[in-house]
Design a protein around this motif. Sequence first.
Motif, short mmCIF file in Angstrom:
data_model
loop_
_atom_site.label_atom_id
_atom_site.label_comp_id
_atom_site.label_asym_id
_atom_site.label_seq_id
_atom_site.Cartn_x
_atom_site.Cartn_y
_atom_site.Cartn_z
N GLY A 169 33.59 25.65 -61.31
CA GLY A 169 32.82 24.69 -61.71
C GLY A 169 30.38 23.99 -60.95
N TRP A 170 30.74 25.83 -60.87
CA TRP A 170 29.26 25.33 -60.15
C TRP A 170 27.99 25.95 -60.94
N TYR A 171 26.86 24.97 -59.67
CA TYR A 171 25.52 25.17 -60.62
C TYR A 171 24.96 26.98 -60.23
N LEU A 172 24.14 27.44 -61.05
CA LEU A 172 23.40 28.22 -60.18
C LEU A 172 21.70 28.30 -60.88
N GLY A 173 21.55 28.61 -59.60
CA GLY A 173 19.71 28.41 -59.72
C GLY A 173 18.75 29.46 -59.41
N PHE A 174 18.02 29.02 -60.55
CA PHE A 174 16.99 29.84 -61.21
C PHE A 174 15.50 29.96 -60.62
N ASP A 175 15.24 31.06 -60.34
CA ASP A 175 13.57 30.39 -59.60
C ASP A 175 12.16 31.33 -59.40
N GLY A 176 11.82 31.36 -58.84
CA GLY A 176 9.93 32.55 -59.80
C GLY A 176 10.81 33.87 -60.21
N PRO A 177 11.26 34.55 -59.27
CA PRO A 177 11.62 36.49 -59.61
C PRO A 177 11.73 36.34 -60.78
N ILE A 178 12.25 35.14 -61.58
CA ILE A 178 12.84 35.53 -62.71
C ILE A 178 11.30 35.89 -64.37
N THR A 179 10.53 35.43 -64.10
CA THR A 179 9.01 35.32 -64.24
C THR A 179 8.55 37.45 -63.61
N TYR A 180 9.61 37.55 -63.23
CA TYR A 180 8.72 39.13 -62.85
C TYR A 180 9.21 40.44 -63.52
N LYS A 181 8.95 40.83 -63.55
CA LYS A 181 8.59 42.16 -64.55
C LYS A 181 9.67 42.89 -64.54
N ASN A 182 10.13 43.24 -63.69
CA ASN A 182 11.43 43.82 -62.91
C ASN A 182 12.84 43.00 -63.06
N ALA A 183 12.82 42.34 -63.72
CA ALA A 183 13.81 40.88 -63.79
C ALA A 183 14.93 41.15 -64.43
N LYS A 184 16.17 42.23 -63.79
CA LYS A 184 16.91 42.73 -64.38
C LYS A 184 18.32 41.70 -64.87
N ARG A 185 18.93 41.72 -63.77
CA ARG A 185 19.78 41.29 -64.13
C ARG A 185 19.73 39.52 -64.06
N ALA A 186 18.45 39.17 -64.21
CA ALA A 186 18.12 37.58 -64.35
C ALA A 186 18.75 36.87 -66.14
N PRO A 187 17.99 38.11 -67.07
CA PRO A 187 18.41 37.41 -68.15
C PRO A 187 20.00 37.65 -68.71
N GLU A 188 20.79 38.63 -68.41
CA GLU A 188 21.64 38.87 -68.58
C GLU A 188 22.57 37.53 -67.91
N VAL A 189 22.33 37.35 -66.52
CA VAL A 189 22.91 36.13 -65.91
C VAL A 189 22.71 34.77 -67.06
#
Length: 255
Positions: A169-189
């Motif tokens: 039941g947790w929430y996940l927070g998304f921040d500025g680093p998801i806009t960086y070119k090297n964001a790899k895990r964030a799109p999978e998450v």
Amino acid sequence: MAIFDTHAHYDSGGFNADRMEVLAALPVSGVQLVVDPGCDVESSKEAVALAEAFPHVYAAVGIHPSDCAGTDDAAIETIRALAQHDKVVAIGEIGLDYYWQDNPPKEFQQEVFCRQIELALELDLPVIVHDREAHGDSLAIVLEYPSLRGVFHCFSGSPEMAQELLKQGWYLGFDGPITYKNAKRAPEVAAITPLDRIVVETDAPYLTPVPYRGKRNDSRYLPYVIEKLAEWKGISADEMERITFENGKQLFRLE
Ligand code: NI
């Protein structure tokens, strides 16, 4: 427009020059709600003072793992007292940070984290968790408290860890680093996170999104994070903005 920045440190020294002006200008820029999490006793007090000064600002109170050296009973009691304030919506920012060499020892960070989790449960408040390079221990600790709820701020764990938290039941927070070119895990998450568990955060004055990376961050740059998430989830930015606003209200139990 209604944007909810669920994590921004306006009490930070980075805003000393223009704090009140920036905060006052947020609603006209579409930012209708902000949660300012404290990082120690002093900054928690300042977060509460800002929440008192602005109707659109709420506070969280807590001791950050990097700032937890010397945390004693008196510090926890002060956090407990601050947490009774009407505009305090969570205990945070709390957690574990194994990244910085000169942080307090792991065992001490864990002890301070657990004490504040127990405080949140006692006061029936959600928590805002900071987990940097401490995924295994952070997950193990929160799972020891099955009724605990809250958000993993700037989530940086694996999709498998995200799955475990989402199940609870947790929430996940998304921040500025998801806009960086090297964001790899964030799109999978993001791909495995249901729309109703996503919240957006700036962590201002840090983690500024592209195209303003390198400048001071504030809540007015949050649309870049919302746009990126909308693109990944295949919905419009307006819809993502509306959903994350509602999610923030659910997470922090705001009417
Ligand atoms: Ni933060």
